[in-house]
Design a protein around this motif. Structure first.
Motif, PDB file in Angstrom:
ATOM      1  N   ALA A 120       9.806   1.492  70.408  1.00  0.00           N
ATOM      2  CA  ALA A 120       9.533   1.709  69.084  1.00  0.00           C
ATOM      3  C   ALA A 120       8.474   1.052  68.337  1.00  0.00           C
ATOM      4  O   ALA A 120       8.510  -0.333  68.373  1.00  0.00           O
ATOM      5  CB  ALA A 120      10.647   2.014  68.006  1.00  0.00           C
ATOM      6  N   LYS A 121       7.301   1.571  67.995  1.00  0.00           N
ATOM      7  CA  LYS A 121       6.298   0.937  67.261  1.00  0.00           C
ATOM      8  C   LYS A 121       6.741   0.280  66.083  1.00  0.00           C
ATOM      9  O   LYS A 121       7.400   1.034  65.298  1.00  0.00           O
ATOM     10  CB  LYS A 121       5.018   1.764  66.967  1.00  0.00           C
ATOM     11  CG  LYS A 121       3.707   0.920  66.303  1.00  0.00           C
ATOM     12  CD  LYS A 121       2.662   1.843  66.080  1.00  0.00           C
ATOM     13  CE  LYS A 121       1.374   1.240  65.428  1.00  0.00           C
ATOM     14  NZ  LYS A 121       0.408   2.087  65.486  1.00  0.00           N
ATOM     15  N   GLN A 122       6.323  -0.862  65.688  1.00  0.00           N
ATOM     16  CA  GLN A 122       6.904  -1.831  64.525  1.00  0.00           C
ATOM     17  C   GLN A 122       5.875  -1.528  63.593  1.00  0.00           C
ATOM     18  O   GLN A 122       4.949  -2.378  63.233  1.00  0.00           O
ATOM     19  CB  GLN A 122       7.359  -3.069  64.882  1.00  0.00           C
ATOM     20  CG  GLN A 122       8.301  -3.324  65.733  1.00  0.00           C
ATOM     21  CD  GLN A 122       9.566  -2.514  65.523  1.00  0.00           C
ATOM     22  OE1 GLN A 122      10.332  -2.913  64.806  1.00  0.00           O
ATOM     23  NE2 GLN A 122       9.808  -1.501  66.138  1.00  0.00           N
ATOM     24  N   HIS A 123       5.899  -0.517  62.614  1.00  0.00           N
ATOM     25  CA  HIS A 123       4.878  -0.184  61.454  1.00  0.00           C
ATOM     26  C   HIS A 123       5.026  -1.390  60.125  1.00  0.00           C
ATOM     27  O   HIS A 123       3.702  -1.382  59.448  1.00  0.00           O
ATOM     28  CB  HIS A 123       4.991   1.107  61.085  1.00  0.00           C
ATOM     29  CG  HIS A 123       4.840   2.353  62.111  1.00  0.00           C
ATOM     30  ND1 HIS A 123       3.564   2.595  62.283  1.00  0.00           N
ATOM     31  CD2 HIS A 123       5.725   2.892  62.993  1.00  0.00           C
ATOM     32  CE1 HIS A 123       3.721   3.787  63.198  1.00  0.00           C
ATOM     33  NE2 HIS A 123       5.080   3.816  63.479  1.00  0.00           N
ATOM     34  N   LYS A 165       8.725  -2.535  69.812  1.00  0.00           N
ATOM     35  CA  LYS A 165      10.055  -3.355  69.985  1.00  0.00           C
ATOM     36  C   LYS A 165      10.677  -2.577  71.030  1.00  0.00           C
ATOM     37  O   LYS A 165      10.797  -1.331  70.920  1.00  0.00           O
ATOM     38  CB  LYS A 165      10.823  -3.297  68.876  1.00  0.00           C
ATOM     39  CG  LYS A 165      12.098  -4.126  68.994  1.00  0.00           C
ATOM     40  CD  LYS A 165      13.096  -4.307  67.618  1.00  0.00           C
ATOM     41  CE  LYS A 165      12.039  -5.384  66.961  1.00  0.00           C
ATOM     42  NZ  LYS A 165      12.945  -5.565  65.447  1.00  0.00           N
ATOM     43  N   LYS A 166      11.112  -3.414  72.230  1.00  0.00           N
ATOM     44  CA  LYS A 166      11.713  -2.697  73.435  1.00  0.00           C
ATOM     45  C   LYS A 166      13.131  -3.257  73.381  1.00  0.00           C
ATOM     46  O   LYS A 166      13.345  -4.378  73.286  1.00  0.00           O
ATOM     47  CB  LYS A 166      10.807  -2.889  74.623  1.00  0.00           C
ATOM     48  CG  LYS A 166      11.600  -2.258  75.811  1.00  0.00           C
ATOM     49  CD  LYS A 166      10.572  -2.666  77.127  1.00  0.00           C
ATOM     50  CE  LYS A 166      11.300  -2.008  78.258  1.00  0.00           C
ATOM     51  NZ  LYS A 166      10.550  -2.618  79.524  1.00  0.00           N
ATOM     52  N   LEU A 167      14.160  -2.181  73.738  1.00  0.00           N
ATOM     53  CA  LEU A 167      15.687  -2.680  73.746  1.00  0.00           C
ATOM     54  C   LEU A 167      15.956  -1.946  75.277  1.00  0.00           C
ATOM     55  O   LEU A 167      15.482  -0.959  75.643  1.00  0.00           O
ATOM     56  CB  LEU A 167      16.375  -1.859  72.728  1.00  0.00           C
ATOM     57  CG  LEU A 167      16.438  -2.521  71.254  1.00  0.00           C
ATOM     58  CD1 LEU A 167      14.977  -2.184  70.509  1.00  0.00           C
ATOM     59  CD2 LEU A 167      17.526  -1.841  70.503  1.00  0.00           C
ATOM     60  N   ALA A 168      16.876  -2.768  75.629  1.00  0.00           N
ATOM     61  CA  ALA A 168      17.592  -2.323  77.072  1.00  0.00           C
ATOM     62  C   ALA A 168      19.032  -3.148  77.049  1.00  0.00           C
ATOM     63  O   ALA A 168      19.425  -4.003  76.382  1.00  0.00           O
ATOM     64  CB  ALA A 168      16.757  -2.963  78.229  1.00  0.00           C
ATOM     65  N   ALA A 169      19.741  -2.257  77.722  1.00  0.00           N
ATOM     66  CA  ALA A 169      21.181  -2.719  78.044  1.00  0.00           C
ATOM     67  C   ALA A 169      21.015  -4.187  78.770  1.00  0.00           C
ATOM     68  O   ALA A 169      20.050  -4.382  79.429  1.00  0.00           O
ATOM     69  CB  ALA A 169      21.778  -1.747  78.763  1.00  0.00           C
ATOM     70  N   LYS A 170      21.979  -4.900  78.206  1.00  0.00           N
ATOM     71  CA  LYS A 170      22.075  -6.397  78.996  1.00  0.00           C
ATOM     72  C   LYS A 170      22.386  -6.444  80.404  1.00  0.00           C
ATOM     73  O   LYS A 170      23.225  -5.534  80.774  1.00  0.00           O
ATOM     74  CB  LYS A 170      23.101  -7.240  78.550  1.00  0.00           C
ATOM     75  CG  LYS A 170      23.287  -8.317  79.040  1.00  0.00           C
ATOM     76  CD  LYS A 170      24.438  -9.298  78.315  1.00  0.00           C
ATOM     77  CE  LYS A 170      24.700 -10.619  78.957  1.00  0.00           C
ATOM     78  NZ  LYS A 170      23.802 -11.146  79.538  1.00  0.00           N
ATOM     79  N   ASN A 171      21.432  -6.903  81.127  1.00  0.00           N
ATOM     80  CA  ASN A 171      21.631  -7.055  82.737  1.00  0.00           C
ATOM     81  C   ASN A 171      22.922  -7.692  83.000  1.00  0.00           C
ATOM     82  O   ASN A 171      22.760  -8.916  82.746  1.00  0.00           O
ATOM     83  CB  ASN A 171      20.412  -7.423  83.369  1.00  0.00           C
ATOM     84  CG  ASN A 171      20.176  -7.452  84.818  1.00  0.00           C
ATOM     85  OD1 ASN A 171      21.377  -7.032  85.499  1.00  0.00           O
ATOM     86  ND2 ASN A 171      19.038  -7.708  85.451  1.00  0.00           N
ATOM     87  N   GLU A 209       4.215   4.044  75.058  1.00  0.00           N
ATOM     88  CA  GLU A 209       4.955   5.502  74.836  1.00  0.00           C
ATOM     89  C   GLU A 209       6.243   5.046  74.249  1.00  0.00           C
ATOM     90  O   GLU A 209       6.689   4.135  74.714  1.00  0.00           O
ATOM     91  CB  GLU A 209       5.060   6.112  76.259  1.00  0.00           C
ATOM     92  CG  GLU A 209       5.965   7.304  76.090  1.00  0.00           C
ATOM     93  CD  GLU A 209       6.535   7.751  77.246  1.00  0.00           C
ATOM     94  OE1 GLU A 209       7.059   9.204  77.275  1.00  0.00           O
ATOM     95  OE2 GLU A 209       5.956   7.508  78.463  1.00  0.00           O
ATOM     96  N   GLU A 210       6.272   5.614  73.153  1.00  0.00           N
ATOM     97  CA  GLU A 210       7.580   5.230  72.407  1.00  0.00           C
ATOM     98  C   GLU A 210       8.743   6.121  72.926  1.00  0.00           C
ATOM     99  O   GLU A 210       8.589   7.439  73.051  1.00  0.00           O
ATOM    100  CB  GLU A 210       7.322   5.700  70.602  1.00  0.00           C
ATOM    101  CG  GLU A 210       6.500   4.510  70.248  1.00  0.00           C
ATOM    102  CD  GLU A 210       6.097   4.923  68.849  1.00  0.00           C
ATOM    103  OE1 GLU A 210       7.272   4.432  67.769  1.00  0.00           O
ATOM    104  OE2 GLU A 210       5.403   5.634  68.150  1.00  0.00           O
ATOM    105  N   LYS A 211       9.966   5.818  72.958  1.00  0.00           N
ATOM    106  CA  LYS A 211      11.000   6.424  73.365  1.00  0.00           C
ATOM    107  C   LYS A 211      12.346   6.265  72.795  1.00  0.00           C
ATOM    108  O   LYS A 211      12.770   5.071  72.436  1.00  0.00           O
ATOM    109  CB  LYS A 211      11.344   6.160  74.805  1.00  0.00           C
ATOM    110  CG  LYS A 211      10.003   6.357  75.972  1.00  0.00           C
ATOM    111  CD  LYS A 211      10.470   5.900  77.211  1.00  0.00           C
ATOM    112  CE  LYS A 211       9.241   6.033  78.333  1.00  0.00           C
ATOM    113  NZ  LYS A 211       9.504   5.580  79.620  1.00  0.00           N
TER     114      LYS A 211
END
Length: 304
Positions: free
Chosen positions: A19-22, A117-123, A167-169
């Motif tokens: 997500a872009k951080q406006h 900002k990028k989020l991912a499940a903890k590895n 690309e925003e997702k």
């Protein structure tokens, strides 16, 4: 009480949240004395800044209140300070008062730099002993990736040229980033909060060995002699509540306030500033409804 992992497992549907951080801006500090200037004005130890290691810190007033707080990355010979967009100008004007004594230049980069900002499940296979004050930085073409949280999910800031589109997702799920419990204050909150109230002593935001900086005496005194129990905590609840009200205990005594709130559908997540130690909390109420206190993703031990 559900763990943070259970909350994430029930909410996070993809490993690709971007997500872009406006509301985030960037202040560039350049010149041969850039780090010298910042070393005397920030709570973090700028000597530890490198191309591979970013920092989390604050600039304080002489009263020890946070003027602005930020993440810092090194970009070639320049330093980029990532903070609330509405605080870039105030921070720039503050630093300019001292910059006249250094060979450095301050530039508001809001038209030249974008932050995602990028989020991912903890590895699960990743090293679970990664310190909460380590902010790994990588550089790939025009994008700098700064990892600002490992627990309970991985959160990264992507700093890139305004000409580069990422690309925003699933932007609606980016609200989960609040669970890293490392907030950036806004202009409205500027000069009203001590760094310890945001747990910055535990997340790499304050060095107690670097030497003097503006507000250092107050910050150090609060750490070692202060009696304030104020600190950041995480809570969650379901349904819409009156967020203008104070957080109270079972005797209706004011014990805290909302600091930052996000939501995903009808589930709310909030960072709050408690006036008492969380271990003393038996019941948290907002608008007559009980809040669920969540564990922090880091220890409150002092991190130097």
């Amino acid at each position: 009480m559900d763990s943070l992992y259970e909350i994430i497992d029930s909410t996070l549907q993809t490993k690709n949240i971007v997500a872009k951080q406006h509301d985030i801006g960037v202040l560039r500090v350049s010149g041969m004395d850039a780090k010298k200037l910042l070393q005397g004005q920030t709570t973090c130890d700028i000597t530890k800044l490198s191309a591979e290691n970013g920092l989390y810190g604050a600039i304080c007033s002489i009263k020890g209140r946070i003027i602005s707080n930020f993440y810092i990355v090194q970009n070639n010979d320049d330093v980029l300070m990532i903070m609330a967009k509405d605080l870039v100008e105030k921070t720039l004007l503050h630093l300019k008062k001292y910059a006249v004594f250094f060979k450095t230049e301050l530039v508001d980069e809001q038209d030249n730099v974008k932050v995602y900002k990028k989020l991912a499940a903890k590895n699960c296979e990743a090293d679970s002993n990664v310190a909460s004050n380590i902010f790994a930085t990588t550089h790939d073409n025009e994008t700098i990736t700064l990892t600002i949280g490992h627990e309970p999910l991985e959160v990264q800031l992507l700093i890139t040229s305004a000409k580069t589109d990422i690309e925003e997702k699933h932007q609606d799920l980016s609200a989960l980033a609040i669970l890293t419990a490392r907030p950036l204050i806004s202009l409205e909150q500027s000069e009203t909060i001590l760094p310890q109230w945001l747990n910055m002593q535990s997340t790499g935001g304050i060095s107690f060995t670097k030497g003097c900086y503006t507000g250092q005496e107050i910050v150090a005194r609060m750490q070692y002699k202060g009696k304030s129990k104020k600190q950041l905590a995480l809570v969650t609840w379901h349904g819409n509540l009156d967020q203008t009200q104070a957080i109270v205990d079972e005797q209706a005594k004011n014990i805290g306030q909302l600091f930052f709130v996000t939501q995903i559908k009808d589930t709310y997540y909030a960072q709050i500033i408690l006036n008492i130690d969380p271990s003393e909390v038996e019941l948290l109420l907002l608008d007559g409804k009980e809040l669920t206190l969540l564990p922090l993703p880091y220890s409150l031990d002092i991190k130097k």
